[in-house]
Design an enzyme around this catalytic site. Structure first.
Site, PDB file in Angstrom:
ATOM      1  N   ASP A   1       6.511  -3.312   8.589  1.00  0.00           N
ATOM      2  CA  ASP A   1       6.584  -4.352   9.618  1.00  0.00           C
ATOM      3  C   ASP A   1       5.320  -4.421  10.474  1.00  0.00           C
ATOM      4  O   ASP A   1       5.292  -5.157  11.464  1.00  0.00           O
ATOM      5  CB  ASP A   1       7.798  -4.111  10.520  1.00  0.00           C
ATOM      6  CG  ASP A   1       7.754  -2.749  11.201  1.00  0.00           C
ATOM      7  OD1 ASP A   1       7.500  -1.755  10.498  1.00  0.00           O
ATOM      8  OD2 ASP A   1       7.976  -2.674  12.423  1.00  0.00           O
TER       9      ASP A   1
ATOM     10  N   ASP B   1       3.312   0.857   8.259  1.00  0.00           N
ATOM     11  CA  ASP B   1       4.687   0.624   7.846  1.00  0.00           C
ATOM     12  C   ASP B   1       4.870  -0.850   7.506  1.00  0.00           C
ATOM     13  O   ASP B   1       4.032  -1.692   7.852  1.00  0.00           O
ATOM     14  CB  ASP B   1       5.652   1.035   8.959  1.00  0.00           C
ATOM     15  CG  ASP B   1       5.817   2.550   9.046  1.00  0.00           C
ATOM     16  OD1 ASP B   1       5.342   3.246   8.121  1.00  0.00           O
ATOM     17  OD2 ASP B   1       6.412   3.026  10.027  1.00  0.00           O
TER      18      ASP B   1
ATOM     19  N   ASP C   1       4.724  12.693  10.040  1.00  0.00           N
ATOM     20  CA  ASP C   1       3.505  12.302  10.741  1.00  0.00           C
ATOM     21  C   ASP C   1       3.109  13.338  11.789  1.00  0.00           C
ATOM     22  O   ASP C   1       1.955  13.757  11.870  1.00  0.00           O
ATOM     23  CB  ASP C   1       3.679  10.918  11.379  1.00  0.00           C
ATOM     24  CG  ASP C   1       5.034  10.759  12.069  1.00  0.00           C
ATOM     25  OD1 ASP C   1       5.744  11.770  12.253  1.00  0.00           O
ATOM     26  OD2 ASP C   1       5.389   9.623  12.421  1.00  0.00           O
TER      27      ASP C   1
ATOM     28  N   ASP D   1       9.741   2.308  -2.470  1.00  0.00           N
ATOM     29  CA  ASP D   1      10.888   3.161  -2.802  1.00  0.00           C
ATOM     30  C   ASP D   1      12.200   2.380  -2.781  1.00  0.00           C
ATOM     31  O   ASP D   1      13.280   2.973  -2.691  1.00  0.00           O
ATOM     32  CB  ASP D   1      10.989   4.325  -1.808  1.00  0.00           C
ATOM     33  CG  ASP D   1      10.141   5.521  -2.229  1.00  0.00           C
ATOM     34  OD1 ASP D   1       9.537   5.456  -3.316  1.00  0.00           O
ATOM     35  OD2 ASP D   1      10.071   6.504  -1.470  1.00  0.00           O
TER      36      ASP D   1
END
Length: 521
Positions: A184, A182, A276, A123
């Protein structure tokens, strides 16, 4: 002159007239409410301490409670068909510093290439970063990895919207499970081999959650403080919830979902900033079970700048409170789960951990206790202002034994952050202006090391004084220092010792000397 003199002389008299009939009763009521919340929080912490002790003593590990036989990979007749098709989703947004880490780690997972589909859901709004991510995906595709690079025309729904869009593709119907990381996060090669068997052999399990391991925990004192809080969350809260009622909040990453469970629960929703947790609660209300694997750890990065950490904590505090507001009656009316599970979700999970824990920390220890310095008629029992917080603090240390010597600094910093968490919690409960604000947590990767090694960058590392100031923290610091000096001069309970230390903590954060400072490019 007479008017001014009369006005000045009238202030103490006005204070004395208001103090007894108004201030004292209100402050006593506030103390009673805060003491009640403190006791509830204390009982919750003691409950978890007892349960986690029992879990460890009785060795109630997930592999003892659930079947998790390894998937056979030595059968020539079955070949790779014994392995289920797994979808990996990597949502990202302008992740210049870390995108290669997550993509590389996911593409290196030990899983048959024809049974693995990788989606990079980008995105990003920076065209340069988008091109870099696209090229990285092409590089891995040329190596034989089934990886797709996907973008959207807008960021509707933020992370939830990206994940939802990724699930719409036709090839996803062939996937039985979906793992989410994610940008990282860096899973070890055996991640799927250690998590998927729990889903394959137990048809009632919807989610397998792994633990986070922090690669930059020693970056600065602030990251050490974060490690202490998050380690307690994983080693105690998640472990206890998984063992007692097979329910806990999905951490948004480093987890594997059963696709059919996601669909049955209604898929991803963007009504809050904690998509989540939203999905986890809806799946749990459908009767699905969750498993937490504390021995499966995934490398990740902690926010090392105070600004990034503050935004993250706002989202993590505001989102659950807002979700509680929206789902309370849905939980109460649910017919598929037991009354005890409803109580756990409403009371333990939401009310105590997501609301009371934040509010009582700031209201009691940073406002009410200091305020009683000026109103000695209002007394606070030692068990409420000393013993209970001391025991709670000691219980929190079990998650990170190596940082036990930092407990004093940790509690001061947690009290400072409770200012932002309380504000965010109230915004979420009231669904005020910033309730659905989504700010992506800044990840630095190796950028800080590379920049700090440059002398030219070092000259630019000093931020303008105004950019560093946090006015709200400075205001609280001034209030605490005022209370401390008054107590030193007129008090008898020696609260000034705590007030000076806590005021200093707010002051240090207020002038911006916390976390790392990223040199300006």
């Amino acid at each position: 002159m007479e008017v001014n003199g009369g006005g000045a002389a009238g202030l103490p008299e006005a204070w004395s007239q208001v103090r007894a009939p108004v201030i004292v009763p209100l402050l006593r009521l506030a103390v009673a409410v805060c003491l009640t919340m403190s006791v509830l929080l204390f009982l919750e912490r003691m409950y978890m301490a007892v349960v986690i002790s029992g879990v460890k003593i009785l060795r109630r590990r997930p592999d003892r409670r659930y079947r998790c036989d390894p998937i056979p990979d030595d059968d020539p007749e079955l070949g790779t068909s014994a392995f289920p098709v797994v979808l990996i989703q990597i949502p990202m947004f302008n992740e210049r510093e870390v995108y290669q880490l997550s993509i590389g780690a996911v593409c290196g997972l030990s899983w048959p290439s024809d049974r693995l589909v990788v989606q990079v859901l980008d995105d990003s709004t920076d065209p340069v970063i988008k091109e870099m991510v696209r090229i990285e995906c092409e590089r891995w595709a040329h190596k034989g990895v089934n990886i797709t690079y996907q973008i959207r025309e807008n960021r509707k729904g933020y992370k939830a919207g990206a994940l939802k869009e990724g699930m719409k593709h036709g090839y996803v119907r062939e996937c039985e499970y979906v793992a989410i990381f994610d940008a990282d996060f860096q899973p070890d090669p055996d991640f799927l081999r250690r998590t998927i068997p729990f889903l394959v052999h137990n048809s009632d399990i919807a989610l397998v959650q792994a633990r986070w391991r922090f690669v930059n925990a020693d970056e600065c004192l602030m990251t050490r403080m974060q490690e202490m809080s998050l380690d307690y969350h994983f080693t105690v809260e998640q472990e206890v919830s998984s063992s007692v009622c097979a329910f806990f909040g999905f951490n948004g990453t480093a987890g594997v979902w059963r696709v059919s469970a996601v669909n049955e629960a209604g898929g991803w929703k963007d009504r809050t900033t904690v998509e989540d947790m939203d999905l986890a609660i809806r799946a749990s209300l459908k009767g699905w079970k969750f498993v937490y694997l504390g021995d499966v750890q995934v490398k990740s990065e902690l926010p090392s700048t105070f600004k990034a950490f503050r935004f993250q904590q706002h989202r993590w505090s505001c989102g659950p409170a807002n979700l509680f507001r929206k789902m309370l009656m849905e939980i109460v009316r649910n017919k598929k789960v037991t009354i005890w599970k409803k109580i756990h979700v409403i009371y333990n999970f939401f009310l105590i951990r997501k609301i009371i824990a934040h509010i009582v920390t700031f209201a009691f220890y940073c406002l009410i206790i200091p305020a009683t310095i000026f109103v000695p008629e209002v007394r606070i029992p030692k068990w409420g202002c000393v013993y209970i917080p001391t025991i709670i603090t000691l219980l929190n240390s079990v998650g990170t034994p190596r940082s036990f010597h930092l407990l004093f600094f940790w509690i001061l910093f947690e009290n400072v952050m409770s200012l932002h968490r309380t504000k965010a919690t109230l915004i979420g409960l009231l669904e005020a202006g910033r309730a659905n604000e989504w700010v992506v947590t800044e990840k630095l990767g190796n950028a800080l090391k590379m920049k700090s090694s440059s002398k030219s960058s070092a000259k630019k590392s000093f931020m303008r004084v105004w950019d560093r100031l946090n006015v709200t923290e400075l205001g609280v610091a001034a209030f605490l220092f005022s209370c401390g000096w008054y107590d030193l001069a007129f008090g008898k309970d020696h609260f000034f010792i705590y007030l000076f230390f806590q005021g200093a903590a707010f002051f240090i954060v207020g002038i911006g000397y916390v976390g790392t400072i990223v040199p300006q490019s």
